[in-house]
Every structure is written in C-alpha cells, then in structure tokens.
Scaffold this motif. Structure first.
Motif, mmCIF file in Angstrom:
data_model
loop_
_atom_site.group_PDB
_atom_site.id
_atom_site.type_symbol
_atom_site.label_atom_id
_atom_site.label_comp_id
_atom_site.label_asym_id
_atom_site.label_seq_id
_atom_site.Cartn_x
_atom_site.Cartn_y
_atom_site.Cartn_z
ATOM 1 N N LEU A 25 -49.148 82.679 -71.156
ATOM 2 C CA LEU A 25 -49.669 80.804 -71.293
ATOM 3 C C LEU A 25 -48.357 80.311 -71.406
ATOM 4 C CD1 LEU A 25 -52.753 81.622 -73.548
ATOM 5 C CD2 LEU A 25 -52.417 79.859 -71.646
ATOM 6 N N GLU A 26 -47.327 80.856 -72.451
ATOM 7 C CA GLU A 26 -46.592 80.335 -72.622
ATOM 8 C C GLU A 26 -45.443 80.042 -71.152
ATOM 9 O OE1 GLU A 26 -44.109 81.961 -76.360
ATOM 10 O OE2 GLU A 26 -46.071 81.821 -77.207
ATOM 11 N N HIS A 27 -45.251 80.930 -70.748
ATOM 12 C CA HIS A 27 -44.353 80.745 -69.859
ATOM 13 C C HIS A 27 -44.826 80.573 -68.460
ATOM 14 C CE1 HIS A 27 -42.159 82.987 -66.134
ATOM 15 N NE2 HIS A 27 -43.403 82.792 -65.485
ATOM 16 N N ALA A 28 -46.066 79.676 -68.431
ATOM 17 C CA ALA A 28 -47.143 79.108 -67.608
ATOM 18 C C ALA A 28 -46.679 77.212 -67.973
ATOM 19 C CB ALA A 28 -47.992 78.974 -67.082
ATOM 20 N N ARG A 29 -46.993 77.066 -69.544
ATOM 21 C CA ARG A 29 -46.943 75.831 -69.495
ATOM 22 C C ARG A 29 -45.009 75.557 -69.286
ATOM 23 N NH1 ARG A 29 -50.470 77.335 -74.172
ATOM 24 N NH2 ARG A 29 -52.529 76.957 -74.039
ATOM 25 N N ALA A 30 -44.216 76.152 -69.458
ATOM 26 C CA ALA A 30 -42.717 75.699 -69.611
ATOM 27 C C ALA A 30 -43.182 75.056 -67.657
ATOM 28 C CB ALA A 30 -41.799 76.884 -69.749
ATOM 29 N N ALA A 31 -43.253 76.365 -67.153
ATOM 30 C CA ALA A 31 -43.049 76.355 -66.057
ATOM 31 C C ALA A 31 -43.344 74.664 -65.345
ATOM 32 C CB ALA A 31 -43.472 77.087 -65.143
ATOM 33 N N ALA A 32 -44.873 74.439 -65.853
ATOM 34 C CA ALA A 32 -45.440 73.472 -65.423
ATOM 35 C C ALA A 32 -44.725 71.903 -65.892
ATOM 36 C CB ALA A 32 -46.891 72.583 -66.424
ATOM 37 N N VAL A 33 -44.086 72.234 -66.775
ATOM 38 C CA VAL A 33 -43.476 70.831 -67.186
ATOM 39 C C VAL A 33 -42.608 71.024 -65.869
ATOM 40 C CG1 VAL A 33 -41.620 70.075 -68.703
ATOM 41 C CG2 VAL A 33 -44.032 71.162 -69.783
ATOM 42 N N VAL A 34 -41.393 72.283 -65.928
ATOM 43 C CA VAL A 34 -40.955 72.038 -64.566
ATOM 44 C C VAL A 34 -40.941 70.861 -63.332
ATOM 45 C CG1 VAL A 34 -38.597 73.053 -63.395
ATOM 46 C CG2 VAL A 34 -39.327 73.935 -66.285
ATOM 47 N N PHE A 35 -42.504 72.064 -62.990
ATOM 48 C CA PHE A 35 -43.252 71.691 -61.695
ATOM 49 C C PHE A 35 -43.192 70.327 -61.832
ATOM 50 C CE2 PHE A 35 -43.787 76.403 -61.371
ATOM 51 C CZ PHE A 35 -42.978 76.212 -60.283
ATOM 52 N N LYS A 36 -43.468 69.777 -63.037
ATOM 53 C CA LYS A 36 -44.329 67.714 -63.049
ATOM 54 C C LYS A 36 -42.683 67.215 -62.461
ATOM 55 C CE LYS A 36 -48.084 67.534 -64.609
ATOM 56 N NZ LYS A 36 -49.590 66.656 -65.427
ATOM 57 N N GLU A 37 -42.077 67.800 -63.253
ATOM 58 C CA GLU A 37 -40.775 66.782 -63.644
ATOM 59 C C GLU A 37 -40.391 66.514 -62.108
ATOM 60 O OE1 GLU A 37 -37.821 68.509 -66.409
ATOM 61 O OE2 GLU A 37 -39.088 67.881 -68.156
ATOM 62 N N HIS A 38 -40.165 67.407 -61.101
ATOM 63 C CA HIS A 38 -39.609 67.670 -60.118
ATOM 64 C C HIS A 38 -40.751 67.273 -58.991
ATOM 65 C CE1 HIS A 38 -36.036 68.983 -60.956
ATOM 66 N NE2 HIS A 38 -37.032 69.685 -61.785
ATOM 67 N N GLY A 39 -41.455 66.448 -59.686
ATOM 68 C CA GLY A 39 -42.956 66.335 -58.494
ATOM 69 C C GLY A 39 -43.956 66.101 -57.950
ATOM 70 N N ALA A 40 -44.776 67.779 -58.684
ATOM 71 C CA ALA A 40 -45.574 68.359 -58.770
ATOM 72 C C ALA A 40 -47.125 67.485 -59.278
ATOM 73 C CB ALA A 40 -46.279 69.603 -59.624
ATOM 74 N N LEU A 41 -48.200 66.689 -58.602
ATOM 75 C CA LEU A 41 -49.263 66.212 -59.373
ATOM 76 C C LEU A 41 -49.642 66.860 -60.311
ATOM 77 C CD1 LEU A 41 -50.846 64.614 -56.124
ATOM 78 C CD2 LEU A 41 -48.682 63.402 -57.217
ATOM 79 N N ARG A 42 -49.948 68.252 -60.267
ATOM 80 C CA ARG A 42 -51.031 69.402 -61.054
ATOM 81 C C ARG A 42 -50.237 70.269 -60.797
ATOM 82 N NH1 ARG A 42 -57.282 70.092 -61.070
ATOM 83 N NH2 ARG A 42 -57.005 69.842 -59.097
ATOM 84 N N VAL A 43 -50.502 70.991 -61.699
ATOM 85 C CA VAL A 43 -50.685 72.963 -62.123
ATOM 86 C C VAL A 43 -52.078 73.787 -63.494
ATOM 87 C CG1 VAL A 43 -48.678 74.800 -63.105
ATOM 88 C CG2 VAL A 43 -47.670 72.556 -62.134
ATOM 89 N N VAL A 44 -52.429 74.101 -62.493
ATOM 90 C CA VAL A 44 -53.795 74.649 -62.860
ATOM 91 C C VAL A 44 -53.780 75.582 -62.765
ATOM 92 C CG1 VAL A 44 -56.217 74.942 -62.476
ATOM 93 C CG2 VAL A 44 -55.018 72.734 -61.658
ATOM 94 N N GLU A 45 -53.284 76.691 -64.018
ATOM 95 C CA GLU A 45 -53.693 78.366 -64.184
ATOM 96 C C GLU A 45 -54.746 78.740 -64.758
ATOM 97 O OE1 GLU A 45 -50.991 80.018 -63.476
ATOM 98 O OE2 GLU A 45 -49.217 78.561 -63.894
ATOM 99 N N CYS A 46 -56.011 79.864 -63.671
ATOM 100 C CA CYS A 46 -56.861 79.715 -64.407
ATOM 101 C C CYS A 46 -56.523 81.487 -64.354
ATOM 102 C CB CYS A 46 -58.120 80.416 -63.477
ATOM 103 S SG CYS A 46 -57.841 78.570 -63.007
ATOM 104 N N TRP A 47 -57.526 82.105 -65.818
ATOM 105 C CA TRP A 47 -57.030 83.651 -66.085
ATOM 106 C C TRP A 47 -59.152 84.151 -65.659
ATOM 107 C CZ3 TRP A 47 -53.536 86.418 -68.166
ATOM 108 C CH2 TRP A 47 -53.597 87.678 -69.084
ATOM 109 N N GLY A 48 -58.766 84.757 -64.626
ATOM 110 C CA GLY A 48 -60.083 85.871 -64.342
ATOM 111 C C GLY A 48 -60.869 86.314 -65.243
#
Length: 122
Positions: A25-48
């Motif tokens: 979760l920490e890894h994914a949240r940090a990555a989401a910030v970076v992806f969104k700063e570079h233009g991503a509209l949305r980042v979704v992470e799902c736990w099976g």
C-alpha cells in the motif's frame, strides 16, 4: 466510435506476499503520486478477494501465486497513449520510485503488464 477521446490504460497483475500488504500500500500510494504528477488521470490498485484457481489458466496461475500471496490487479488511466509514452521514461527515472527508496514488496519477475487502447468507455 471515436476512441481518440477514451483513456489509454496500463494494466498490471502480480502476486504480493500477504505479509507485505502494508508495504504494498505504501509503495502503491507513492507510485500513484508520481504517475499522476506525470499526467495519469487515475491510478487504481485492487487486492484480490475472489480470485479463483483455474484449470487451464487464471490470474493465480499466470503470476505463479504462492499459498501465502494474494493477486493484485491494477491499472493506470492516461489521457492518451502519447501522454503515457512521454511520461513513462520520466516516471521510471523518478527518484521516489527507485529500488533504493521504494523497493517493490513483491517479485517483479512475476508481474504481468501491458498497455491497452480503450474501445468502450461507458
């Protein structure tokens, strides 16, 4: 159908050790910030929580899930492939996503990923 206005999607499937859920979760949240700063509209992470074993193929088989792991399913939406193609080298070079500062809490060799052009967006 004008798919030019539909988002471009990067999709990911991986197996994460259950003991590493918080780190994931920490890894994914940090990555989401970076992806969104570079233009991503949305980042979704799902736990099976309902990922059945297959007889011929399945998510679990594809990522070689072990008994102490859970399958995750993730996607990143971009405005277009051009935006994604421009952003991805910058994202990969971002110091916040380097192994030394944000190590992957799962086996990166068992990640399945790809880019997809949206053809239906309702």
């Amino acid at each position: 159908m004008n798919t030019a206005t539909y988002p471009y999607v990067d999709g990911f499937v991986a197996a994460v050790p259950n003991a590493n859920k918080s780190q994931f979760l920490e890894h994914a949240r940090a990555a989401a910030v970076v992806f969104k700063e570079h233009g991503a509209l949305r980042v979704v992470e799902c736990w099976g929580d309902d990922v059945p074993e297959g007889e011929v193929t399945s998510f679990t088989m594809a990522v070689k899930r072990k008994d102490d792991e859970t399958v995750i399913f993730s996607w990143i939406e971009w405005p277009s492939r051009a935006v994604r193609d421009d952003a991805m080298p910058k994202v990969m070079q971002d110091p916040r996503l380097q192994m030394e500062t944000n190590p992957m809490p799962f086996d990166g060799k068992r990640v399945i990923y790809g880019g997809f052009t949206s053809i239906i967006n309702e």
